[in-house]
Motif scaffolding. Structure first.
Motif, PDB file in Angstrom:
ATOM      1  N   UNK A   1     -57.585  42.883  12.016  1.00 22.30           N
ATOM      2  CA  UNK A   1     -57.966  44.157  11.406  1.00 22.30           C
ATOM      3  C   UNK A   1     -57.153  44.448  10.147  1.00 22.30           C
ATOM      4  N   UNK A   2     -55.924  43.984  10.070  1.00 21.14           N
ATOM      5  CA  UNK A   2     -55.100  44.244   8.888  1.00 21.14           C
ATOM      6  C   UNK A   2     -55.714  43.652   7.624  1.00 21.14           C
ATOM      7  N   UNK A   3     -56.476  42.572   7.786  1.00 19.46           N
ATOM      8  CA  UNK A   3     -57.127  41.938   6.637  1.00 19.46           C
ATOM      9  C   UNK A   3     -58.530  42.484   6.397  1.00 19.46           C
ATOM     10  N   UNK A   4     -59.021  43.350   7.282  1.00 16.94           N
ATOM     11  CA  UNK A   4     -60.414  43.818   7.200  1.00 16.94           C
ATOM     12  C   UNK A   4     -60.509  45.326   7.417  1.00 16.94           C
ATOM     13  N   UNK A   5     -59.525  46.047   6.949  1.00 18.10           N
ATOM     14  CA  UNK A   5     -59.456  47.478   7.226  1.00 18.10           C
ATOM     15  C   UNK A   5     -60.703  48.206   6.733  1.00 18.10           C
ATOM     16  N   UNK A   6     -61.126  47.938   5.503  1.00 17.94           N
ATOM     17  CA  UNK A   6     -62.283  48.658   4.954  1.00 17.94           C
ATOM     18  C   UNK A   6     -63.537  48.421   5.786  1.00 17.94           C
ATOM     19  N   UNK A   7     -63.737  47.180   6.208  1.00 15.71           N
ATOM     20  CA  UNK A   7     -64.920  46.837   7.001  1.00 15.71           C
ATOM     21  C   UNK A   7     -64.884  47.495   8.379  1.00 15.71           C
ATOM     22  N   UNK A   8     -63.771  47.317   9.091  1.00 15.88           N
ATOM     23  CA  UNK A   8     -63.688  47.790  10.473  1.00 15.88           C
ATOM     24  C   UNK A   8     -63.644  49.314  10.538  1.00 15.88           C
ATOM     25  N   UNK A   9     -62.784  49.910   9.732  1.00 13.03           N
ATOM     26  CA  UNK A   9     -62.662  51.363   9.744  1.00 13.03           C
ATOM     27  C   UNK A   9     -63.887  52.010   9.097  1.00 13.03           C
TER      28      UNK A   9
ATOM     29  N   UNK B   1     -71.035  53.207  33.746  1.00 11.56           N
ATOM     30  CA  UNK B   1     -70.783  54.358  34.621  1.00 11.56           C
ATOM     31  C   UNK B   1     -71.249  55.675  34.014  1.00 11.56           C
ATOM     32  N   UNK B   2     -71.757  55.644  32.777  1.00  9.38           N
ATOM     33  CA  UNK B   2     -72.198  56.870  32.126  1.00  9.38           C
ATOM     34  C   UNK B   2     -71.078  57.685  31.525  1.00  9.38           C
ATOM     35  N   UNK B   3     -69.865  57.150  31.505  1.00 10.74           N
ATOM     36  CA  UNK B   3     -68.733  57.867  30.907  1.00 10.74           C
ATOM     37  C   UNK B   3     -68.770  57.748  29.385  1.00 10.74           C
ATOM     38  N   UNK B   4     -69.276  56.631  28.911  1.00  6.72           N
ATOM     39  CA  UNK B   4     -69.547  56.409  27.501  1.00  6.72           C
ATOM     40  C   UNK B   4     -71.039  56.126  27.365  1.00  6.72           C
ATOM     41  N   UNK B   5     -71.562  56.376  26.178  1.00  7.09           N
ATOM     42  CA  UNK B   5     -72.996  56.193  25.960  1.00  7.09           C
ATOM     43  C   UNK B   5     -73.325  54.901  25.221  1.00  7.09           C
ATOM     44  N   UNK B   6     -72.341  54.344  24.519  1.00  8.05           N
ATOM     45  CA  UNK B   6     -72.564  53.097  23.810  1.00  8.05           C
ATOM     46  C   UNK B   6     -71.251  52.461  23.398  1.00  8.05           C
ATOM     47  N   UNK B   7     -71.286  51.151  23.209  1.00  7.71           N
ATOM     48  CA  UNK B   7     -70.096  50.380  22.829  1.00  7.71           C
ATOM     49  C   UNK B   7     -70.506  49.276  21.881  1.00  7.71           C
ATOM     50  N   UNK B   8     -69.752  49.117  20.804  1.00 11.71           N
ATOM     51  CA  UNK B   8     -69.962  47.976  19.920  1.00 11.71           C
ATOM     52  C   UNK B   8     -68.616  47.361  19.577  1.00 11.71           C
ATOM     53  N   UNK B   9     -68.611  46.059  19.392  1.00 11.59           N
ATOM     54  CA  UNK B   9     -67.401  45.378  18.929  1.00 11.59           C
ATOM     55  C   UNK B   9     -67.770  43.962  18.506  1.00 11.59           C
ATOM     56  N   UNK B  10     -67.003  43.446  17.550  1.00  8.15           N
ATOM     57  CA  UNK B  10     -67.187  42.076  17.075  1.00  8.15           C
ATOM     58  C   UNK B  10     -65.908  41.281  17.318  1.00  8.15           C
ATOM     59  N   UNK B  11     -65.980  39.989  17.062  1.00  7.35           N
ATOM     60  CA  UNK B  11     -64.814  39.096  17.142  1.00  7.35           C
ATOM     61  C   UNK B  11     -64.197  39.086  18.536  1.00  7.35           C
ATOM     62  N   UNK B  12     -65.058  39.020  19.526  1.00  4.78           N
ATOM     63  CA  UNK B  12     -64.618  38.983  20.914  1.00  4.78           C
ATOM     64  C   UNK B  12     -64.736  37.575  21.484  1.00  4.78           C
TER      65      UNK B  12
END
Length: 249
Positions: A141-149, A177-188
């Motif tokens: 993330x330190x190299x991709x702050x603009x993209x990720x944030x 569980x319905x505690x969150x409505x959606x999740x996204x992430x890359x580089x996993x």
């Protein structure tokens, strides 16, 4: 759990902000020994000692002994163990255990998902303005702050709230569980998402890659939602990426 919060936990680095503890390694060694004893023909893919980057033919256990290592190392009680049994690259059985809350999320393909034995169900939010969504940041993330944030900010501008908990497996289970409505992430990695993705799907949610193409645990990215929000979240991601691409060009 016996070592959680204690000062004598040994913490090392796999990268500038990518931590590993003696607990990660010890638990994975125990798990590998157990599989070798009971299922010697099965393969294992796990975080600390690796395995096949390509989905093998036949059974493969995909295991993260401690998802949320940074939280664990800092005494923050948001972490879990995540396990999936894949057959020919497809998760068939999954379990995610959060020891601090004594919550065991489980799923079996075609038979639903449960929390401590009780059926799970996704939320009913139908609009991003009524939704709480969650994400994580990659280790570069330190190299991709603009993209990720930047993408994080795009969701902040449309959702009721955006969270970052520090454990992809827990994020996925909270969608189930319905505690969150959606999740996204890359580089996993597969061990981050193989179990949680099945749990979401079996709870009635929808799981794809962040570009909308079919999900695979080794694809490296995921969008998991209650289904109702899926196209809206895809729209936010696609719009942000298109604008970013036009700016770069």
């Amino acid at each position: 759990m016996a070592s959680f919060g204690k000062k004598d936990v040994q913490v090392g680095k796999k990268g500038p902000i990518d931590l590993v503890t003696d607990v990660d390694i010890a638990v994975e060694r125990m798990f590998r020994a157990l599989v070798a004893e009971r299922f010697p023909e099965h393969q294992v893919l796990a975080e600390e000692m690796g395995g096949s980057a390509v989905a093998p033919v036949g059974p493969c256990w995909v295991f993260d002994p401690l998802d949320g290592t940074t939280n664990y190392a800092h005494g923050l009680p948001i972490f879990c163990a995540s396990l999936a049994l894949e057959i020919d690259g497809v998760s068939e059985v999954a379990a995610v255990f959060d020891p601090t809350r004594q919550e065991l999320f489980t799923a079996e393909r075609g038979r639903g998902a449960c929390l401590n034995g009780r059926p799970l169900a996704i939320s009913h939010a139908g609009s991003l303005v009524d939704a709480v969504v969650v994400t994580g940041f990659p280790y570069d993330v330190h190299e991709r702050v603009d993209e990720i944030v930047g993408l994080f900010g795009a969701f902040v501008g449309q959702a009721r709230a955006v969270r970052r908990l520090g454990s992809a497996a827990i994020d996925l289970c909270y969608v189930a569980a319905g505690r969150m409505d959606g999740f996204w992430e890359t580089d996993l990695k597969a061990w981050d998402i193989a179990a949680g993705a099945l749990i979401v799907a079996e709870a009635g949610g929808r799981v794809t890659r962040t570009d909308g193409t079919p999900f695979a645990s080794r694809s490296g990215d995921v969008l998991a939602t209650n289904g109702r929000l899926h196209d809206q979240m895809l729209g936010v991601i696609r719009s942000f990426r298109a604008k970013r691409l036009s700016t770069v060009d």
